[in-house]
Design an enzyme around this catalytic site. Sequence first.
Site, PDB file in Angstrom:
ATOM      1  N   LYS A   5      39.769  36.203  42.980  1.00 22.50           N
ATOM      2  CA  LYS A   5      38.449  35.658  42.617  1.00 22.50           C
ATOM      3  C   LYS A   5      38.523  34.337  41.844  1.00 22.50           C
ATOM      4  O   LYS A   5      37.725  34.089  40.941  1.00 22.50           O
ATOM      5  CB  LYS A   5      37.668  36.690  41.782  1.00 22.50           C
ATOM      6  CG  LYS A   5      37.331  37.949  42.565  1.00 22.50           C
ATOM      7  CD  LYS A   5      36.640  38.985  41.720  1.00 22.50           C
ATOM      8  CE  LYS A   5      37.603  39.773  40.886  1.00 22.50           C
ATOM      9  NZ  LYS A   5      37.054  41.056  40.388  1.00 22.50           N
ATOM     10  N   ASP A  57      37.045  48.319  38.361  1.00 18.24           N
ATOM     11  CA  ASP A  57      35.574  48.447  38.336  1.00 18.24           C
ATOM     12  C   ASP A  57      35.041  49.421  39.390  1.00 18.24           C
ATOM     13  O   ASP A  57      34.059  50.139  39.159  1.00 18.24           O
ATOM     14  CB  ASP A  57      34.867  47.088  38.434  1.00 18.24           C
ATOM     15  CG  ASP A  57      35.304  46.236  39.620  1.00 18.24           C
ATOM     16  OD1 ASP A  57      36.293  46.594  40.306  1.00 18.24           O
ATOM     17  OD2 ASP A  57      34.669  45.185  39.855  1.00 18.24           O
TER      18      ASP A  57
HETATM   19  C1  BGC Z   1      39.859  42.771  42.970  1.00 17.01           C
HETATM   20  C2  BGC Z   1      39.507  44.230  42.769  1.00 17.01           C
HETATM   21  C3  BGC Z   1      38.094  44.354  42.226  1.00 17.01           C
HETATM   22  C4  BGC Z   1      37.125  43.590  43.121  1.00 17.01           C
HETATM   23  C5  BGC Z   1      35.679  43.678  42.636  1.00 17.01           C
HETATM   24  C6  BGC Z   1      38.790  42.061  43.799  1.00 17.01           C
HETATM   25  O1  BGC Z   1      39.061  40.697  43.842  1.00 17.01           O
HETATM   26  O2  BGC Z   1      41.102  42.639  43.626  1.00 17.01           O
HETATM   27  O3  BGC Z   1      40.424  44.854  41.901  1.00 17.01           O
HETATM   28  O4  BGC Z   1      37.745  45.708  42.165  1.00 17.01           O
HETATM   29  O5  BGC Z   1      37.504  42.243  43.194  1.00 17.01           O
HETATM   30  O6  BGC Z   1      35.522  43.211  41.363  1.00 17.01           O
END
Ligand code: BGC
Length: 493
Positions: free
Chosen positions: A194, A229
């Site tokens: 992200k 989460d």
């Molecule tokens: C992460 C996950 C997370 C999801 C939603 C992804 O980029 O790898 O661990 O649950 O984003 O937040």
Amino acid sequence: MSLAATCPAVGSFYLSRSPRGTPRFKMAVRSGALSVAPILTNLQKDCATPLPVLRHVADAMEADMLAGLAVDGGSDLKMILSYVDSLPSGNEKGLFYALDLGGTNFRVLRVQLGGKEERVIATEFEQVSIPQDLMFGTSEKLFDFIASGLAEFALKEGGKFHLPPGRLREIGFTFSFPVKQTSIDSGILIKWTKGFAVSGTAGRDVVACLNEAMKRQGVNMRVSALVNDAVGTLAGARYWDNDIMVAVILGTGTNACYVERLDAIPKLQGQISSNGKTIINTEWGAFSTGLPLTVYDREMDDASINPGEQIFEKTISGMYLGEIVRRVLLKMAKDGDLFGSSFPEKLATPFVLSTPDICAMQQDNSSDLQAVGSILYDVAGVEANLRARKIVVEVCDTIVKRGGRLAGAGIVGILQKMEEDSKGLIFGKRTVVAMDGGLYENYPQYRGYLQDAVTELLGSDISKNVVIEHSKDGSGIGAALLAAANSKYEHDF
Ligand code: BGC
């Protein structure tokens, strides 16, 4: 009407970026532009998700889940053990904290739990957005920021919140990145996602990072559960509803987790839990099989800080949908006549168009698409005529439809896998999928496309029993509940 008045509240599901400021009217003038119609037709063809494509994706998701459960590294899906083997019962009591780091915001929360009778007596939370420089800085700086936010918040405790004397405050730490859990309260960061690129955290136990920062900041609290989460959402939703079997996050990023039988996890090799079940964090953002991708997706991936990774996430989640649309519009403006003979240079800035922008444009029901015009003016500094506005809305719809339908196919893949293992577990009764994340919460068209795909794939009979339900902020309470379940103090529940 002002732009603010025409935009729905869209939450924080995008990567925040430098302010747009006043629109620049820097335009290049070209001649000989082609019609945009073929560009749009090709896009719609490449993004199409008819039933066979959806079925293929759902089946591939199921197959990848099985391969990831068989052996570590067996597929794109990491199928991570959460070490959560007992879900909240409702009997939990006491004061617990939750910390949530996972997207553009960082949240702290406290909850006073009152057991079966009183349930959630009180909650309080605070949210701050994470400064951009911390997303690209050092591990110490990021964790110090979190620990000092927690310290400030804890100082304001009072009213209905009580900690019995002699106890440390206990925290459920929601850390929403791929972590290889080593126990319920420890886990190694595999990689950032992200848009985070913090140095010095990958390969380290994130609870140790937090503990060190708490020490530096003089905070004396104990992390008793480390939670993704999606896992927090499942636990939080299950507190209210026993039929919750799956949780899905659709926000800045995306993920899904579900309740799995221990004897269906070959890679576990003999570890057992009290009730023979656990929650598996699929990390489905890394899924990539059979997705209908376009040249725009490939170019966005190439330019990203994690090329070749998180392909499902890059196709369906809030951080990326606006950026894909921007890339299409750029092509239409450069090679085609979308904005007549002018080419708005601002549109060439990556991430200048956000998912909340495209969401706001799709909510515009006015005959002249006034809000669409305003947003394009603000984002790209362009005066778009009605024909251009209509095309822009079609592009948004194409990308959002593909995203929502693929997310729906992913959910069906998980349900299929669960049903395959235990006949009647899923399709013979009411089954609930808890959904959270700003994209799901705030984008009605996306939600609709997701539900359509689930119904198409399962057929109307089975899908009547599959409830896809928004579970607002379940992950914070869920993390606090898991902290309660794993409290080091003797609990009277
Ligand atoms: C992460 C996950 C997370 C999801 C939603 C992804 O980029 O790898 O661990 O649950 O984003 O937040």
